[in-house]
Motif scaffolding. Structure first.
Motif, mmCIF file in Angstrom:
data_model
loop_
_atom_site.group_PDB
_atom_site.id
_atom_site.type_symbol
_atom_site.label_atom_id
_atom_site.label_comp_id
_atom_site.label_asym_id
_atom_site.label_seq_id
_atom_site.Cartn_x
_atom_site.Cartn_y
_atom_site.Cartn_z
ATOM 1 N N VAL A 147 56.840 84.014 38.040
ATOM 2 C CA VAL A 147 57.586 82.907 38.609
ATOM 3 C C VAL A 147 58.671 83.442 39.521
ATOM 4 C CG1 VAL A 147 59.151 80.998 38.091
ATOM 5 C CG2 VAL A 147 57.133 81.380 36.675
ATOM 6 N N LYS A 148 58.766 82.832 40.703
ATOM 7 C CA LYS A 148 59.821 83.146 41.644
ATOM 8 C C LYS A 148 60.717 81.922 41.764
ATOM 9 C CE LYS A 148 60.563 84.996 46.316
ATOM 10 N NZ LYS A 148 59.905 85.406 47.592
ATOM 11 N N TYR A 149 61.986 82.142 42.091
ATOM 12 C CA TYR A 149 62.923 81.038 42.213
ATOM 13 C C TYR A 149 63.329 80.862 43.669
ATOM 14 C CZ TYR A 149 63.170 80.946 37.166
ATOM 15 O OH TYR A 149 62.846 80.840 35.834
ATOM 16 N N THR A 202 67.216 76.273 46.445
ATOM 17 C CA THR A 202 67.293 75.194 45.468
ATOM 18 C C THR A 202 67.268 75.653 44.014
ATOM 19 O OG1 THR A 202 64.892 74.907 45.387
ATOM 20 C CG2 THR A 202 66.088 73.697 47.108
ATOM 21 N N GLY A 203 66.848 76.893 43.790
ATOM 22 C CA GLY A 203 66.692 77.384 42.428
ATOM 23 C C GLY A 203 65.435 76.876 41.758
ATOM 24 N N LYS A 204 64.595 76.179 42.503
ATOM 25 C CA LYS A 204 63.364 75.599 41.960
ATOM 26 C C LYS A 204 62.341 76.697 41.684
ATOM 27 C CE LYS A 204 59.922 72.031 43.097
ATOM 28 N NZ LYS A 204 59.508 71.049 44.127
ATOM 29 N N LEU A 208 56.893 71.455 48.219
ATOM 30 C CA LEU A 208 56.504 70.058 48.081
ATOM 31 C C LEU A 208 57.750 69.231 47.797
ATOM 32 C CD1 LEU A 208 53.291 70.420 45.875
ATOM 33 C CD2 LEU A 208 53.375 69.830 48.313
ATOM 34 N N TYR A 209 57.958 68.179 48.588
ATOM 35 C CA TYR A 209 59.161 67.372 48.470
ATOM 36 C C TYR A 209 58.787 65.918 48.202
ATOM 37 C CZ TYR A 209 60.841 71.514 50.932
ATOM 38 O OH TYR A 209 61.099 72.807 51.296
#
Length: 481
Positions: A35-37, A41-43, A432-433
């Motif tokens: 997982v990458k952040y 946004t830190g998402k 994706l928004y």
């Protein structure tokens, strides 16, 4: 010495749980993926080839029947049913006689418990033991289900789910695990809605408007599309309902058989409105919008009727001249209120399925949040379709606010919290928004996903799962909840 295997596992689990910096970015292992952040946004999102700084990469290694988080994808359920050791099918449906085949080369069916579940309009109403004699490996029997079946209600649709479960705990599964299952239709498809009257449309500026009680339906004269569907002051739809023929390309589409080239005329052209006018069909008054495409090689008519309850019937007729390439899908797309994030439907599920990959799923009534309803592929692409849909409701959780789509036949439908354009352009899920509406696809049929390989022309769906240019017709109803 201690338990070396345990020590190694403990060390690996601890190492995986530590965030780390690679190439200036924060990463951590989560389940089977890295997982990458998002730095802005830190998402979190799953990373893949190229994100690690290598020069040559693609996304080949993140495909498969198991997702990066270890969750079985829909394809695994398809595999399970194809490979299952026991098969149930009709021998004579008029007499309720089934054939049960033990495909195992070794085990008798006596190793499992048999069950019969009955669904009424997709909902489970009973589950009983199926007391059949042992079926030896490689043999079959015929069995009469009549005594197990309830009295069928008029106007209801019934299915029988036949299951075989493990009798005891196994190293690989707990007691009661479903080792094999099939679903059999007991009654024909039932139509849930019909119109027997119509409300007239009135011209207001650039709109044709029908008022039915507290429901207002508006059709735009410039696009010919239903653009507003209100119940009181609540906008249920708000985005144009338009004919739609393409999907966000899957990896098989884009890198395999290259649909943007092979089916180019459908990807490069949009329906052009030819006329929109009051019309009458079957004794009902409404509005007909006529479109053309591909130098008049395609003609499409959409007829809208509204009844006094505010139900809209949409009749869709397509004529595509032979000689045109196959069609990616036959259907319509719109956008509904973004608050309607809960989805309930009667169709095959609970996971996504397509016409060449729906054998592993039964028809039933399923309910899910839209983010669970769609399939979050590491590389965004076409996802979340359901086949054999009788009806689908989208609503705001905890309220009665929502919209319902009811079919006259069996439809293919999907919903995304994103725009199709966003899905097409995004290469990672963190791009994706949420859109200002929920994208809703209401299709008669969509071509299969294929995949005999993923890098050549044989990535295409088999011929029987492609859509020939020709004539297609379907209808559906739009209702407030």
């Amino acid at each position: 010495m201690g338990n070396s295997a345990g020590n190694i596992k403990d060390f690996w689990d601890q190492w995986r749980s530590l965030p780390r910096v690679i190439g200036g970015a924060i990463w951590e292992f989560k389940d089977q993926g890295l997982v990458k952040y998002d730095s802005a946004t830190g998402k979190p999102y799953y990373a893949y080839g190229g994100d690690f700084g290598e020069r040559y990469f693609d996304n080949f290694t993140i495909k498969g029947v198991v997702a990066a988080d270890g969750r079985p994808k829909a394809a695994m359920y398809e595999c399970k049913r194809v490979f299952q050791p026991i098969q149930a099918e009709w021998s004579d449906s008029s007499k309720a006689i089934i054939k049960i085949i033990n495909r195992s080369p070794v085990l008798s069916s006596a190793y499992y418990n048999g069950w019969l579940s009955i669904r009424e309009n997709g909902k489970l109403i009973s589950r009983k033991p199926l007391e059949i004699p042992a079926i030896e490996a490689g043999t079959s029997i015929e069995w009469n289900l009549a005594k197990y079946l309830p009295k069928f209600k008029s106007g209801a649709e019934y299915h029988a789910d036949i299951e075989f479960t493990t009798k005891e705990d196994k190293p690989w599964a707990a007691r009661g695990f479903v080792i094999a299952s099939n679903q059999l239709s007991l009654t024909p498809l039932v139509k849930h809605v019909s119109l027997n009257a119509s409300v007239a449309f009135v011209e207001k500026d650039q709109q044709l408007v029908a008022q039915a009680g507290n429901v207002t339906v508006s059709i735009d004269k410039l696009s010919g599309a239903l653009t507003s569907y209100k119940k009181g002051n609540i906008e249920l739809m708000g985005q144009a309902l338009l004919p739609h023929f393409t999907r966000p390309q899957t990896d098989n589409d884009r890198k395999g058989w290259k649909t943007h080239r092979v089916l180019k005329q459908w990807y490069d052209n949009q329906p052009q409105l030819k006329s929109v006018a009051a019309a009458e069909a079957g004794g009902l008054k409404g509005v007909q919008s006529t479109y053309t495409m591909v130098n008049d090689s395609v003609e499409l008519k959409v007829f809208y009727t509204v009844d006094k309850e505010g139900t809209v019937k949409v009749d869709y007729q397509l004529k595509a001249k032979p000689g045109l390439p196959n069609i990616p899908k036959v259907g319509m797309q719109t956008g509904v209120n973004k608050a309607f994030t809960q989805i309930q439907y009667f169709g095959r599920g609970p996971l996504e399925n397509y016409i060449d990959r729906n054998y592993g799923f039964n028809a039933g009534v399923f309910d899910a949040d839209i983010y669970d309803f769609m399939e979050p592929y590491v590389v965004p692409q076409e996802n979340g379709n359901r086949t054999d849909v009788r009806w689908m409701n989208l609503y705001k959780k905890g309220t009665k606010d929502g919209i319902s789509i009811v079919a006259d036949s069996l439809l293919s439908m999907s919903a995304w919290p994103y725009s199709e354009k966003n899905i097409i352009e995004a290469k990672h899920t963190n791009k994706l928004y949420p859109a200002d509406h929920i994208t809703l696809n209401i299709d008669l049929i969509q071509m299969g996903v294929g995949g005999n390989d993923s890098w050549s022309e044989v990535a295409a769906p088999l011929e029987q799962y492609q859509l020939k240019a020709g004539q297609y017709r379907y209808s559906f109803y739009i209702r407030p909840l």
